[in-house]
Design an enzyme around this catalytic site. Structure first.
Site, PDB file in Angstrom:
ATOM      1  N   ASP A   1      35.651 -42.875 -80.960  1.00 12.36           N
ATOM      2  CA  ASP A   1      35.228 -41.988 -82.203  1.00 12.36           C
ATOM      3  C   ASP A   1      34.594 -43.004 -83.450  1.00 12.36           C
ATOM      4  O   ASP A   1      34.264 -42.484 -84.280  1.00 12.36           O
ATOM      5  CB  ASP A   1      36.538 -41.212 -82.746  1.00 12.36           C
ATOM      6  CG  ASP A   1      37.656 -42.025 -83.003  1.00 12.36           C
ATOM      7  OD1 ASP A   1      37.975 -42.933 -82.339  1.00 12.36           O
ATOM      8  OD2 ASP A   1      38.298 -41.914 -83.917  1.00 12.36           O
ATOM      9  N   HIS A   2      34.516 -44.180 -83.108  1.00 13.90           N
ATOM     10  CA  HIS A   2      33.891 -45.146 -83.943  1.00 13.90           C
ATOM     11  C   HIS A   2      32.930 -45.815 -83.502  1.00 13.90           C
ATOM     12  O   HIS A   2      31.937 -46.331 -84.386  1.00 13.90           O
ATOM     13  CB  HIS A   2      34.910 -46.331 -84.473  1.00 13.90           C
ATOM     14  CG  HIS A   2      36.195 -45.480 -85.130  1.00 13.90           C
ATOM     15  ND1 HIS A   2      36.600 -45.487 -86.445  1.00 13.90           N
ATOM     16  CD2 HIS A   2      37.371 -44.889 -84.488  1.00 13.90           C
ATOM     17  CE1 HIS A   2      37.332 -44.805 -86.601  1.00 13.90           C
ATOM     18  NE2 HIS A   2      38.138 -44.383 -85.534  1.00 13.90           N
TER      19      HIS A   2
ATOM     20  N   HIS B   1      39.078 -39.012 -91.282  1.00 13.61           N
ATOM     21  CA  HIS B   1      39.638 -39.149 -90.057  1.00 13.61           C
ATOM     22  C   HIS B   1      40.738 -37.951 -89.686  1.00 13.61           C
ATOM     23  O   HIS B   1      41.795 -38.395 -89.293  1.00 13.61           O
ATOM     24  CB  HIS B   1      40.052 -40.675 -89.820  1.00 13.61           C
ATOM     25  CG  HIS B   1      40.404 -41.049 -88.349  1.00 13.61           C
ATOM     26  ND1 HIS B   1      41.497 -40.956 -87.877  1.00 13.61           N
ATOM     27  CD2 HIS B   1      39.657 -41.523 -87.481  1.00 13.61           C
ATOM     28  CE1 HIS B   1      41.192 -41.416 -86.594  1.00 13.61           C
ATOM     29  NE2 HIS B   1      40.112 -41.897 -86.532  1.00 13.61           N
TER      30      HIS B   1
ATOM     31  N   HIS C   1      36.218 -50.898 -84.982  1.00  8.94           N
ATOM     32  CA  HIS C   1      36.728 -51.015 -83.447  1.00  8.94           C
ATOM     33  C   HIS C   1      36.515 -50.101 -82.582  1.00  8.94           C
ATOM     34  O   HIS C   1      35.438 -49.262 -82.634  1.00  8.94           O
ATOM     35  CB  HIS C   1      38.560 -50.692 -83.841  1.00  8.94           C
ATOM     36  CG  HIS C   1      38.844 -49.200 -84.112  1.00  8.94           C
ATOM     37  ND1 HIS C   1      38.235 -48.620 -84.920  1.00  8.94           N
ATOM     38  CD2 HIS C   1      39.761 -48.560 -83.292  1.00  8.94           C
ATOM     39  CE1 HIS C   1      38.941 -47.374 -84.967  1.00  8.94           C
ATOM     40  NE2 HIS C   1      39.797 -47.431 -84.005  1.00  8.94           N
TER      41      HIS C   1
ATOM     42  N   HIS D   1      46.476 -51.239 -85.977  1.00 10.34           N
ATOM     43  CA  HIS D   1      46.170 -50.163 -85.184  1.00 10.34           C
ATOM     44  C   HIS D   1      46.481 -50.616 -83.926  1.00 10.34           C
ATOM     45  O   HIS D   1      46.832 -51.811 -83.628  1.00 10.34           O
ATOM     46  CB  HIS D   1      44.573 -49.995 -85.379  1.00 10.34           C
ATOM     47  CG  HIS D   1      44.219 -48.412 -84.839  1.00 10.34           C
ATOM     48  ND1 HIS D   1      44.932 -47.452 -84.986  1.00 10.34           N
ATOM     49  CD2 HIS D   1      42.983 -48.160 -84.168  1.00 10.34           C
ATOM     50  CE1 HIS D   1      44.538 -46.384 -84.360  1.00 10.34           C
ATOM     51  NE2 HIS D   1      43.114 -46.972 -84.037  1.00 10.34           N
TER      52      HIS D   1
ATOM     53  N   ASP E   1      40.842 -47.066 -89.097  1.00 12.88           N
ATOM     54  CA  ASP E   1      42.087 -46.474 -88.384  1.00 12.88           C
ATOM     55  C   ASP E   1      43.192 -47.467 -88.506  1.00 12.88           C
ATOM     56  O   ASP E   1      43.188 -48.752 -88.203  1.00 12.88           O
ATOM     57  CB  ASP E   1      42.194 -46.405 -86.962  1.00 12.88           C
ATOM     58  CG  ASP E   1      41.162 -45.186 -86.460  1.00 12.88           C
ATOM     59  OD1 ASP E   1      40.412 -44.583 -87.490  1.00 12.88           O
ATOM     60  OD2 ASP E   1      41.019 -44.618 -85.630  1.00 12.88           O
TER      61      ASP E   1
END
Ligand SMILES: [Zn+2]
Ligand SMILES: [Zn+2]
Length: 302
Positions: A65-66, A269, A61, A141, A211
């Site tokens: 942070d990804h 995570h 996504h 999410h 997430d």
């Protein structure tokens, strides 16, 4: 070879030497990079993972942070003279994000770059090659997000050499028999496949749950996988915070693994508020014993 290396285990921001999400799955020396947070290329260097072996990249996504390490990694591959194609799977707008950065740096990648948009509304198989199939699983999410289920392609059955001789099985029949067919002798007698072949090993599998808020309905989709990675951003005393931000607690990650009947659970995570991770692990293990921290540099194989 079916080995997972953890490159990043931090949530939103880097903390305590933990980097944002990224992992690499080595399957028969083909590397599948899963998420690509900032510092992913440093981590690849640190653990001596050759980027030239990365054939596929999967982005779950568009929270930074990804994926914020992706364009840096693609640029370095270009500078190092890569010519092998790379395929990136990700949310549709990711293509624009990549292209705009390449456009304004006037970079023309030397290698073929294939982008496959992921439909976050419909779970589907997005890749099948000789080694694995990859299926998306819809996460729950704040923004569109998918997890990935990697399943080894089941090999054909093996012929029993002594049976080939005993029944005088001709070469032309062998491929069909490896595929599961019975053998009919000249006199019409049928020899069952199980008698003349040995089954191939059970395919190995890995599920990556990026997430997501705790979603028990998803457990059925990964029943019995060898390794499940599930986010565990908070301890359970922050359940309200987890719900608000669409994340999972360590206890819930353990409960999810138990529900899904997986063989091993990895959690990651982690929120930057936690310096020590042991309490998260213990909380997770209270629900699912075979749990481990997906910490930087750790490897897990099946
Ligand atoms: Zn995240
Ligand atoms: Zn997120």
């Amino acid at each position: 070879m079916f080995e997972l290396t953890i490159l990043g285990s931090s949530s939103a921001t880097p903390a305590y030497n933990r980097n944002p999400s990224s992992q690499v799955l080595n399957f028969n020396e083909h590397y599948y990079l899963i998420d690509c947070g900032e510092a992913t290329q440093n981590q690849l260097n640190r653990y001596k993972i050759k980027t030239v072996r990365i054939d596929y990249i999967f982005i779950s996504h568009l929270h930074g942070d990804h994926y914020l390490g992706l364009v840096g990694l693609l640029s370095s591959m270009h500078l190092k003279g890569r010519i092998e194609p790379i395929t990136i799977f990700g949310p549709p707008p990711l293509l624009e994000i990549i292209e705009i950065q390449l456009k304004y740096s006037e970079t023309q990648l030397r290698y073929p770059f294939i982008f496959i948009p992921i439909n976050a509304e419909k779970e589907e198989i997005i890749l099948v090659n000789d080694d694995v199939s990859v299926q998306t699983i819809i996460m729950n999410h704040r923004i569109a997000c998918t997890g990935f289920l990697f399943t080894e392609i089941k090999k054909k059955r093996k012929l029993r050499p002594e049976k080939i001789l005993e029944y005088n099985i001709p070469v032309v029949e062998m491929n069909g028999i490896k595929g599961g067919k019975d053998f009919t002798m000249e006199n019409g007698t049928i020899i069952l496949n199980e008698e003349i072949t040995i089954d191939s090993p059970v395919p190995r599998s890995y599920a990556y749950f990026s997430d997501t808020i705790f979603t028990p309905e998803n457990a059925i989709k990964i029943k019995g996988v060898d390794i499940l990675y599930h986010e565990a951003t908070f301890m359970h005393d922050l359940l309200d915070r987890a719900k608000e931000t669409f994340h999972t607690t360590a206890l819930q990650a353990g409960q999810f693994a138990e529900l899904a009947g997986v063989k091993m659970l990895l959690v990651g995570h982690f929120s930057a508020r936690y310096k020590e991770l042991e309490p998260l692990l213990q909380e997770c293990r209270s629900a699912f014993e075979n749990s481990f921290l997906a910490s930087e540099g750790t490897k897990f194989s099946v």
